[in-house]
Design a protein around this motif. Structure first.
Motif: not given
Length: 273
Positions: A102-112
């Motif tokens: 609830a107080h964490s995040s798992v994120a990813a970024v890719a080029q588009h």
């Protein structure tokens, strides 16, 4: 003329309640100011040219000291001062810790399209951290992510990402990470060595980990905060789909930048709501 400074946490947030004290070379206080809501000090007190010591304090943070030179024009630009949370800077207290989704995040970024980025996150995950009492390098972390919880803010794109072209969530519902070792990279930074299981492929993946500090929470527990980053290549995990546009530009980049912001609660389980 005067003093300007920005006070930030290790993960870049403004510290709005910090006190900045300036002393001359004899130790005499010549200026005291507080940061505004943006963590910034802009004080117009005229200071004589010379060398000064700047001390920054804030409740819940370890004090920080730096030097500043006041120019002939009476200006002292301290720049950005980073404060570390109290509770130690190396690693939190030994024993089990449980990741709080609830107080964490798992994120990813890719080029588009070669010109912008697509940001996604996983909304369902959990895990544990074990801080070894004697040899920190033997500390362990395990995490499980539900692949179907991918969310990029676009329903059609998310459906495609769940398909066999990418995550293939029906055949590989879970993404797992298990550490195999820990190497120090600074007073509050570590390289976590581990194995990532993604899309049915297991590969070694290192995380660049920063420990942001620990402290009491409003619910009677103790929390620790971490930030970690990694870079993945889709082809390493047999996700080779792509659509090549005119001029050979790929619709979706092959490199993923992973960003983890983690809060963990001391103990082997989360507190009951």
């Amino acid at each position: 003329m005067g003093l300007t400074a920005k006070i930030r946490t290790r993960d870049g947030w403004a510290v709005s309640h910090a006190v900045v004290t300036v002393t001359d070379m004899t130790g005499t206080q010549v200026l005291r100011a507080e940061t505004d809501t943006e963590g910034t000090v802009r004080d117009t007190t005229e200071l004589a040219p010379g060398a000064y010591t700047v001390i920054v304090t804030a409740v819940g943070y370890a004090p920080a000291a730096s030097s500043a030179i006041v120019t002939a024009g009476g200006r002292a630009e301290v720049g950005t001062v980073t404060l570390a949370r109290q509770g130690g800077t190396e690693l939190p207290p030994p024993g089990p810790w449980t990741i709080d989704p609830a107080h964490s995040s798992v994120a990813a970024v890719a080029q588009h399209l070669g010109i912008s980025s697509v940001h996604g996150r996983f909304t369902e995950f959990g895990g544990s951290v074990e801080i070894a009492p004697d040899d920190i390098a033997k500390s362990r972390v395990e995490a499980v992510i539900q692949a179907s919880s991918i969310d990029t803010g676009n329903g059609m794109r998310d459906t495609h990402l769940r398909s066999a072209d990418f995550l293939d969530v029906e055949r590989h519902p879970e993404i797992t990470y298990r550490s195999t070792g820990l190497t120090p990279a600074g007073s509050d930074r570590w390289t976590v060595h581990g194995e990532l299981s993604l899309h049915g492929v297991v590969r070694p993946v290192d995380l660049d980990l920063a420990y942001l500090g620990s402290g009491a929470d409003p619910w009677g527990g103790t929390r620790a905060a971490f930030r970690a980053t990694a870079e993945l290549h889709r082809e390493d995990f047999a996700m080779n789909y792509n659509q090549v546009l005119q001029a050979g530009i790929a619709a979706i980049g092959t490199t993923l930048k992973v960003e983890l912001d983690i809060q963990a609660v001391q103990g082997d389980s989360l507190p009951q709501a």
